[in-house]
Motif scaffolding. Sequence first.
Motif, mmCIF file in Angstrom:
data_model
loop_
_atom_site.group_PDB
_atom_site.id
_atom_site.type_symbol
_atom_site.label_atom_id
_atom_site.label_comp_id
_atom_site.label_asym_id
_atom_site.label_seq_id
_atom_site.Cartn_x
_atom_site.Cartn_y
_atom_site.Cartn_z
ATOM 1 N N ALA A 1 0.866 -1.118 0.130
ATOM 2 C CA ALA A 1 -0.208 0.053 0.108
ATOM 3 C C ALA A 1 0.883 1.203 0.042
ATOM 4 N N ALA A 2 2.008 1.120 0.782
ATOM 5 C CA ALA A 2 2.901 2.482 0.674
ATOM 6 C C ALA A 2 3.587 2.706 -0.344
ATOM 7 N N LEU A 3 4.250 1.551 -1.065
ATOM 8 C CA LEU A 3 5.003 1.670 -1.986
ATOM 9 C C LEU A 3 4.169 2.188 -3.449
ATOM 10 N N HIS A 4 3.220 1.752 -3.759
ATOM 11 C CA HIS A 4 2.380 2.104 -4.904
ATOM 12 C C HIS A 4 0.926 2.154 -4.772
ATOM 13 N N ALA A 5 0.201 3.049 -4.698
ATOM 14 C CA ALA A 5 -1.191 2.879 -4.811
ATOM 15 C C ALA A 5 -1.675 2.287 -5.888
#
Lengths: 279, 641, 290
Positions: B263-267
């Motif tokens: 989730a944090a890396l790439h929506a």
Amino acid sequence: MEYTNSAHKPSFWEKFSVERIKVELLRTAYGQSMTFLSRFDPRIMIAWYSFFAIVPWFIHNKAVLLGLLLAVAVLTYSSKPSVLVLIVLAIGLISDAAYMLIVSLMFGGGLAAAWALSTLTLKLLVITLASIAVFSSMDPERLSDGLLSIGAPAQFSFGVAYGFRMLPILIEEYNNILYSYRLRGKSPDKKGFLGWRMLVYSFKLSVVAFYPLILNTAKRTRTTVEALEIKGFTYAMHDPKVKKLKLSYLKIRRRDIVFLALSALYIAAVFYVGSFFDA
Amino acid sequence: MTSSVQAEHNQSIIIDVQDVSFRYPGAESNSLSEVNLQIKRGDFVAIIGSNGSGKSTLCKCLNGLIPTYYTGDFAGKVVVNGVDTSQASIAELSKHVAYVFQDFENQLVRPTVFDELAFAPLNFGYEDYKERALQALHMLDMAELKQRWIWQLSGGQKHMTALAAAMALDPEIIIVDEPVAQLDPAHAKLIYDKLALLNERHGKTIIVIEHHTEFIADYCKSVVLLDRGGKVRWTRPTQQALSSVAELTELHIQPPQVTQAFAALHADSRSGNGLYPVTIEQAVEQLQPLLAHRGHRPMSEQHQDHDERHTAHLPYQDNGAQLTAHASCLDHDERHQARPLHPSTNESAQRDNQSRAGREPLVHVEAATSGYQSIERNMSPTLKGIDLAIYPGERVALIGNNGAGKSTLLRLIAGIRKPWSGAVTVCGQDTRKVTPEQLSDVVSFIFQNPEEMFIADHIRADIEFFLKARKQSNTEPFIEHILQTFHLTELQQRDGRLLSGGQQRRATLAIGMAMKPTIMLLDEPTASLDIVSRREMTQLFDELQDHVQAIIVATHDMQLVADWATRVIVMHEGTIIMDTTSADVFQHPQLLDKAALVPPQIVQLSHALKLPSAALSVNQFVEQFRDKEEQDGIYQLSAQA
Amino acid sequence: MSLSPLRNRLELTSQQKLMIFILSMSLYGISNMITELLPEFRVGPVELKVEYFIFIPLIFAILFNSLYAAIGASVGEMIFGELLLGQFGGISELEKFIQFSLAVFVAGMLVRDPRNKRQLAVAAYVAIGIDQLLGTIVDIAKVYIGIEDLEAVPGLPQSILAIEGFSFLNAMVVSGTLFALLPTLYLVPRLYGKVEPLLGMKPRDGRAASSIKDFVTPRFIILAIVLAFVAAAAEFLAESDNAFFSWEWEADFGSGAFWISLAISIIVFIAAIAVIRARKKQKPKGESLS
């Protein structure tokens, strides 16, 4: 709770060891090998014991008492009781008789008192050895089932099982609570005469430690009773069918009958022989 | 292990909760408000929700304890396996519903395992009660425990026994209240494996109350989210449920670390249907083509190679030691290949010796042996000739499986156990020559079970106990400060036993702090805590560091090791098998496996992704991943799946 | 199992009684085991040992239900202190059971308000008093039965009386103060209102439970026991004096007095339980524990 070896002298607190109690408990419960008496039906053993626990009170013939003593002594030996139990018993009997004798001397007693006391001691010996012979070799659960079958309430037999379950846990918890007090408390700076300050400190701790233990156990008990409800215990307690089912493994076999018959024969013989020594 | 969400048709409803509201007697608000819930036969459901959302209350409605045992304001109707709970007795309902309490130890009432299993069928008057008990034993594959004493069992085995005892009545539904909270991770996994077995092989319907979403991801099919005040917010299939990262975080429920990382890396790494990976397998699956693209060898090959490498270098490894299928074992960067044990410890010891040169150790354990007396009255040592020195400023984590000797070591240092041979010196005092009372001026020992530390009327009195016993005056401001630091000012007049798990832990830390110790010892401080309380504990540990010279923590909580410790000591069967740093310890999966320890999910994932060094937190992972992205070019995560 | 709202100590559900039974059983049992392990000093007939933690069942008898606390404790002693240690004493357990249950039950019933220190103090001494008194009677009776023509033996009757009397007083003063009075005064006020919520109960309301019947009955019981003892002792003295001078063979009438006093105490105990049960007859549930 800590076991210590001989390298340093165990203190009072260390002697009171959880592990030691656990070990003792296990040895008592499942440690004993099959003994002669543990083979018989618990109900037969309870009946057998009842005779030896009650009848000696009413026998004043020393020869008969000695005859009974011989029988229970042999059976006690066969049930391999712990030496500690026997020593405690011996000290108790001897010291009790000794006190009575000494005090009776002050009131003008003499040989007659000693003679009379020896009869009493003999009786107590027969009775106590009989209980050791029967009960120290009997698996507590079998004993409680035996008692259940002769009318003891279901709570008792539940209590025995529950005792086995909880004992190590409760001891451990009590021990940890004691340490909680010790690790935050302060032992007396001076020991006092004969260490009385330490004694008072230890006594105080052993009592106040029950305060948290009571609260903790209360909390625990609530879940336990809920679980007993779920497991149907509160209903089964009054169900004769459950009791019958639980006790169905208890069967009086031929060897039980033979044992009783032999015992009766022996006792009759003892009484007969004893009648020649009517003292 | 993965229970992929199978679209099973023709499922009948086994639990039907209709408009149920409940309020405990004397309570000010409803614990459940108009709950409507249907659960299908054969489902594996997790019930999640923050504290006070009525999870346990809901489950007690399902087994009939509410409304039959607990009186209170009950409205609505619950039908379980065709039985209306208000019309049946609790005992009757236990033929349909098995219930494992959160404090499952107290639901075990018999001395041996078999006895416990036979107890309920016997009470129900079944002629074949012994067969039923045996059947339950076999259903859970635990025949080897049959004759064991309950008190000798480990926590996990007790939990299994409680479960099996409930299964002896062959119910269709099994409810387990927070299994992971009370067990170490290896045992928790064992319990879940058993539940999965019951679900898949025997078709039982399983309901768990669970905080630990990583377990939910691995095992559950669907998730029910309860809101504060006892309302059902939604019921969703697992992956969809756990992908609702923002919503869960807002309710203080932490989604799996893998999911958080994605989730944090790439929506936009969401696959087409808006889902993140929730298990390591899923994450690896998404990333594998990417790794292959970078020219690495296929994973299966690496795995084997890896295995050999370890067995060759680690003489202490048992032959045939099994590697579990953790992602952590799937791959290993060359830089991090496990060093042979002795060079490793020697190396770190040398390094440490340099940094510690000229400093006196606070704790010095020399060839200490200690243990218990066994049933046969033999001495069975739990510590075998331990050598250890702890220096000021260290944050030490003691890890290892049950029975490795962690608690014994702590007790030796606290002076409540003396070594059989060897010596333990704490701040210059030989523990054999001083009483625990004297030693407590420099050491404070926090027990594993907080309730054993609540010895006074209320927690303020507990915190003051030490100072009062030493007749110190003017302690008021100090006590106030402690209460404030540990957020206990509001609770100071309460009895510790009536507090929540997190509050209890805070109180015990405060008790320890109020002793102004030089050294603090903690036994499993994060056990049975939810994730929010755990995080809070880790923060409080940082607080402690300013006042205490050294902290030693015995723990199973690898997240705590990763987040907090500076030095990690791995124990196994009474010896120290590794003494290293927290960053390094996770580079030795075999060793961890041997000690029955499971690294945090994010560590496992970074191993799988060959990050330069194992990330210890989600943030670290994200940073490292981005760095790598810059080095290697752009990872088209969004191109996957 | 339906619950009716429960507000004072005579109206507990059977589950709550079971809780009290289990609580009293495990804790008194464990304390019994602990006291078995503690050291003992014995200088002649003067014993200085940790007698028994009678305060534990007493606390439960005061705070909850006297009957279940008393029976639970006796069962606990029998199980933890004897049976599990392989020291089950057979019939002698039965007499201990009766003595101890009666003592705790009566003492617990005496307390109307757990906050009243005077009532607590009285209860503490009554508990230890009844237990020791009955024990003394049984001990004397045993010697009396066990020795043929006790009165005929010079010095013995007096010495038995002296020893038993001394140990009774010793127990009253030492054990009564250390193991009944002090712990009860310390623990009951602390636990009152605090242990009940942990069991899911409301604290008993001091006033609600007290009616004239509640305390007249136990008082009556104590009085009856004391009278029985005094009567028995008087008769014993008379008999032994008589025997001391006459040296007669057939003068064993005195044993009757001891059987009678023992019988009286057992009858009183049974009657007391009957009274309690009769009083609870209004409530059909909750008889499951006895």
